[in-house]
Design a protein around this motif. Structure first.
Motif, mmCIF file in Angstrom:
data_model
loop_
_atom_site.group_PDB
_atom_site.id
_atom_site.type_symbol
_atom_site.label_atom_id
_atom_site.label_comp_id
_atom_site.label_asym_id
_atom_site.label_seq_id
_atom_site.Cartn_x
_atom_site.Cartn_y
_atom_site.Cartn_z
ATOM 1 N N LYS A 63 18.555 73.110 -9.758
ATOM 2 C CA LYS A 63 20.118 72.512 -9.322
ATOM 3 C C LYS A 63 20.581 72.028 -10.801
ATOM 4 O O LYS A 63 20.002 71.312 -11.399
ATOM 5 C CB LYS A 63 19.827 71.422 -8.316
ATOM 6 N N ILE A 64 21.590 72.327 -11.200
ATOM 7 C CA ILE A 64 22.220 72.042 -12.530
ATOM 8 C C ILE A 64 23.270 71.337 -12.505
ATOM 9 O O ILE A 64 24.417 71.805 -11.637
ATOM 10 C CB ILE A 64 22.367 73.207 -13.370
ATOM 11 N N LEU A 65 23.697 70.296 -13.280
ATOM 12 C CA LEU A 65 24.805 69.395 -13.261
ATOM 13 C C LEU A 65 25.248 69.269 -14.704
ATOM 14 O O LEU A 65 24.311 69.273 -15.620
ATOM 15 C CB LEU A 65 24.558 68.049 -12.819
ATOM 16 N N GLU B 234 18.667 64.052 -2.857
ATOM 17 C CA GLU B 234 18.299 65.247 -3.730
ATOM 18 C C GLU B 234 18.761 64.860 -5.116
ATOM 19 O O GLU B 234 19.519 64.131 -5.534
ATOM 20 C CB GLU B 234 19.200 66.647 -3.458
ATOM 21 N N SER B 235 17.946 65.364 -6.208
ATOM 22 C CA SER B 235 18.234 65.134 -7.575
ATOM 23 C C SER B 235 18.507 66.722 -8.174
ATOM 24 O O SER B 235 18.068 67.756 -7.704
ATOM 25 C CB SER B 235 16.805 64.520 -8.200
ATOM 26 N N TYR B 236 19.206 66.524 -9.307
ATOM 27 C CA TYR B 236 19.466 67.624 -10.151
ATOM 28 C C TYR B 236 18.127 67.875 -10.994
ATOM 29 O O TYR B 236 17.392 66.915 -11.391
ATOM 30 C CB TYR B 236 20.512 67.606 -11.037
ATOM 31 N N ASP B 237 17.960 69.266 -11.351
ATOM 32 C CA ASP B 237 16.711 69.437 -12.175
ATOM 33 C C ASP B 237 17.094 69.244 -13.710
ATOM 34 O O ASP B 237 16.223 68.856 -14.438
ATOM 35 C CB ASP B 237 16.194 71.139 -11.925
ATOM 36 N N MET C 25 25.352 58.224 -19.765
ATOM 37 C CA MET C 25 23.898 58.657 -19.695
ATOM 38 C C MET C 25 23.002 57.673 -19.239
ATOM 39 O O MET C 25 21.973 58.210 -18.323
ATOM 40 C CB MET C 25 23.723 58.854 -21.437
ATOM 41 N N HIS C 26 23.283 56.323 -19.205
ATOM 42 C CA HIS C 26 22.409 55.398 -18.457
ATOM 43 C C HIS C 26 22.578 55.443 -17.076
ATOM 44 O O HIS C 26 21.818 55.598 -16.169
ATOM 45 C CB HIS C 26 22.893 53.879 -18.911
ATOM 46 N N ARG C 27 23.724 55.742 -16.473
ATOM 47 C CA ARG C 27 24.071 56.091 -15.035
ATOM 48 C C ARG C 27 23.298 57.420 -14.646
ATOM 49 O O ARG C 27 23.072 57.254 -13.490
ATOM 50 C CB ARG C 27 25.483 56.074 -14.924
ATOM 51 N N LEU C 28 23.364 58.316 -15.363
ATOM 52 C CA LEU C 28 22.689 59.642 -14.930
ATOM 53 C C LEU C 28 21.338 59.296 -14.923
ATOM 54 O O LEU C 28 20.659 59.846 -13.911
ATOM 55 C CB LEU C 28 23.071 60.682 -16.097
ATOM 56 N N ARG C 29 20.719 58.750 -15.989
ATOM 57 C CA ARG C 29 19.217 58.393 -15.846
ATOM 58 C C ARG C 29 18.984 57.406 -14.764
ATOM 59 O O ARG C 29 17.752 57.867 -14.140
ATOM 60 C CB ARG C 29 18.767 57.903 -17.205
ATOM 61 N N ASP C 30 19.795 56.402 -14.570
ATOM 62 C CA ASP C 30 19.379 55.616 -13.427
ATOM 63 C C ASP C 30 19.409 56.182 -12.081
ATOM 64 O O ASP C 30 18.669 55.973 -11.209
ATOM 65 C CB ASP C 30 20.710 54.377 -13.270
ATOM 66 N N ARG C 31 20.405 57.277 -11.884
ATOM 67 C CA ARG C 31 20.501 57.876 -10.551
ATOM 68 C C ARG C 31 19.373 58.960 -10.500
ATOM 69 O O ARG C 31 18.885 59.341 -9.258
ATOM 70 C CB ARG C 31 21.948 58.745 -10.462
ATOM 71 N N TYR C 32 19.247 59.745 -11.391
ATOM 72 C CA TYR C 32 18.340 60.878 -11.617
ATOM 73 C C TYR C 32 16.945 60.572 -12.557
ATOM 74 O O TYR C 32 17.081 61.248 -13.680
ATOM 75 C CB TYR C 32 18.962 62.009 -11.894
ATOM 76 N N TYR D 219 8.244 71.849 -12.046
ATOM 77 C CA TYR D 219 6.876 71.288 -11.440
ATOM 78 C C TYR D 219 7.048 69.915 -11.039
ATOM 79 O O TYR D 219 6.543 69.415 -10.037
ATOM 80 C CB TYR D 219 5.581 71.517 -12.141
ATOM 81 N N THR D 220 7.684 69.028 -11.721
ATOM 82 C CA THR D 220 7.727 67.606 -11.380
ATOM 83 C C THR D 220 8.735 67.281 -10.216
ATOM 84 O O THR D 220 9.984 67.464 -10.166
ATOM 85 C CB THR D 220 8.492 66.919 -12.626
ATOM 86 N N PRO D 221 8.054 66.579 -9.237
ATOM 87 C CA PRO D 221 9.008 66.156 -8.104
ATOM 88 C C PRO D 221 9.851 65.284 -8.495
ATOM 89 O O PRO D 221 9.501 64.284 -9.521
ATOM 90 C CB PRO D 221 7.810 65.627 -7.018
ATOM 91 N N LYS D 222 11.111 65.126 -8.239
ATOM 92 C CA LYS D 222 12.247 64.325 -8.904
ATOM 93 C C LYS D 222 12.767 63.150 -7.711
ATOM 94 O O LYS D 222 13.218 63.506 -6.879
ATOM 95 C CB LYS D 222 13.332 65.154 -8.975
ATOM 96 N N ARG D 223 12.699 62.149 -8.363
ATOM 97 C CA ARG D 223 13.217 61.004 -7.548
ATOM 98 C C ARG D 223 14.444 60.687 -7.545
ATOM 99 O O ARG D 223 15.293 61.472 -8.468
ATOM 100 C CB ARG D 223 12.435 59.763 -7.967
ATOM 101 N N VAL D 224 15.160 59.936 -6.371
ATOM 102 C CA VAL D 224 16.711 59.776 -6.660
ATOM 103 C C VAL D 224 16.607 58.116 -6.737
ATOM 104 O O VAL D 224 15.921 57.562 -6.020
ATOM 105 C CB VAL D 224 17.304 60.109 -5.289
#
Length: 457
Positions: free
Chosen positions: A83-85, A148-151, A169-176, A293-298
């Motif tokens: 999943k790409i943003l 769901e999170s973007y990869d 960038m801070h908002r993207l990192r906080d969310r994903y 491979y890393t499970p991604k948190r939201v």
């Protein structure tokens, strides 16, 4: 689908084989964390990836077959589509590309699973808009579920406005928090080429392929690329990708990376070159592990946002959610140039009004997006009154855009604060002879912006 995939593969094969000969900026001179994959990268990737003990490991094909399948998200080579943003300006959006839903570099990287790629680049603007409206953009238009999170997240604003980039960038990192975030630095033939000996620009001499063009060595005025790169790597834990330039601008022209009538934007061939090289960058071992491979948190939206933007989609919610009057109508200003192109604006030549209801329980910064052009000054001064407060004056002919002074760009201006419940914005253009209407692209409430939408960090 098969014919498109074959076309991309053959085109990328040509680009990959030629890039080893023409790239003039050696990757060995770039910082760690930028373009660390060398020209023998495919063999190196194969040997490194084979060391993974994860049961989901997928064997790479031999060297020749791998070169014919350079885009990494093909299920033949990977366990799933990623999943790409992507965010960016007009190049990433796909200006001058035949089919921007498949032939921009973010879509090519995700091919043939285009539905897994959300490309929210927007033209004539910079990082400010997504920094103010990230939640509204993704909740209303994204393809992810809330859990769901973007990869991979690609952010390209080196060519356009970088104002608002730290907040985005801070908002993207906080969310994903676990997504691989990549700051993409592209170059522009229009801005970066100059005549050998005279240093005159393309703007001065025109798009003449017979001129002996060379690359400028200095970074574009007003762009702190190094500062942005350090911020992304050190504060966000992201990566910096820098698209290498060929040794000579003539290679770009001769091989069709730009069209003959537009040297500012890349053609689909240029996008394929970016996709091919960016793929090799994404194949670095640490990024492959994080992406694959890393499970991604939201994470959180924090205080979020509430935005009404019709510039790229031409959609305004009906009353009572959002009400306007006094505008001459919602107009696609590019409809006569290209029936498939869109820049939607509300135009005001006399007094008008916006009314809307804020969802926030407290007052939040309120912003207005409008068209601006420095040269010539084609827009009138405008008086703005928010909820009966003292008026402010906006001059749409003033902006600090890094794009050409003659360009029409969207500017985001703090105009006051939205209160809980109903809010009113009154617009009073001071029309002059020879000036066009005041053109509005959207209204924005930003709960995460603190005291103001104007970001100073």
């Amino acid at each position: 689908m098969k014919s498109n995939k074959l076309w991309y593969s053959l085109l990328a094969f040509i680009l990959l084989t030629s890039n080893e000969e023409v790239i003039g900026e050696s990757r060995s001179n770039l910082r760690h964390g930028e373009n660390d994959v060398d020209s023998g990268g495919i063999e190196r990737q194969t040997s490194l990836l084979s060391a993974f003990k994860d049961p989901r490991h997928v064997d790479f094909k031999d060297k020749i077959e791998a070169r014919l399948n350079p885009f990494p998200l093909d299920l033949d080579n990977n366990p799933r589509p990623y999943k790409i943003l992507s965010f960016g300006g007009s190049v990433t959006w796909g200006t001058k590309v035949t089919n921007r839903h498949e032939q921009t570099y973010p879509k090519m990287i995700g091919s043939p699973y285009f539905e897994h790629v959300d490309n929210f680049a927007i033209r004539a603007t910079g990082a400010n808009y997504p920094s103010l409206c990230l939640q509204s953009i993704l909740q209303h238009h994204g393809n992810l579920r809330e859990d769901e999170s973007y990869d991979i997240i690609l952010v390209e604003f080196a060519l356009n406005e970088s104002h608002g980039l730290p907040r985005l960038m801070h908002r993207l990192r906080d969310r994903y928090p676990d997504a691989v975030i990549v700051f993409v630095e592209l170059w522009s033939l229009m801005e970066d080429a100059m005549e050998y000996g005279t240093e005159r620009s393309v703007s001065d001499l025109g798009m003449d392929p017979s001129i002996d063009w060379v690359w400028r060595k200095k970074v574009r005025k007003g762009t702190d690329i190094e500062g942005l790169q350090n911020f992304v790597k050190e504060d966000i834990g992201g990566y910096v990708y820098r698209f290498p330039r060929p040794k000579k601008p003539s290679y770009v022209i001769e091989h069709g990376w730009v069209s003959s009538d537009n040297w500012r934007h890349m053609s689909e061939v240029g996008h394929a070159a970016v996709a091919s090289d960016l793929t090799r960058f994404l194949s670095q071992i640490d990024m492959v592990e994080k992406v694959r491979y890393t499970p991604k948190r939201v994470g959180t939206w924090s205080n979020g946002d509430q935005c009404y933007n019709w510039f790229s989609g031409g959609v305004i919610p009906p009353p009572p959610e959002f009400f306007y009057e006094g505008a001459s109508g919602l107009t696609n200003i590019l409809s006569e140039e290209d029936g498939n192109d869109e820049k939607w604006l509300l135009s005001f030549e006399s007094e008008g009004v916006f009314k809307f209801t804020s969802k926030f329980p407290e007052s939040v910064p309120l912003g207005l997006g409008y068209m601006s052009c420095q040269d010539p000054p084609i827009y009138p001064l405008v008086e703005i009154i928010v909820n009966g407060a003292d008026p402010i004056i906006i001059n749409p002919n003033e902006n600090d855009s890094l794009i050409a002074k003659t360009a029409n760009v969207v500017i985001y201006r703090d105009i006051g604060r939205a209160q809980p419940g109903e809010n009113t914005i009154i617009i009073k253009p001071m029309m002059e002879e020879g000036k066009g209407p005041f053109r509005v692209a959207g209204v924005y409430m930003c709960g995460v912006c603190g005291r103001s939408i104007q970001q100073t960090d």
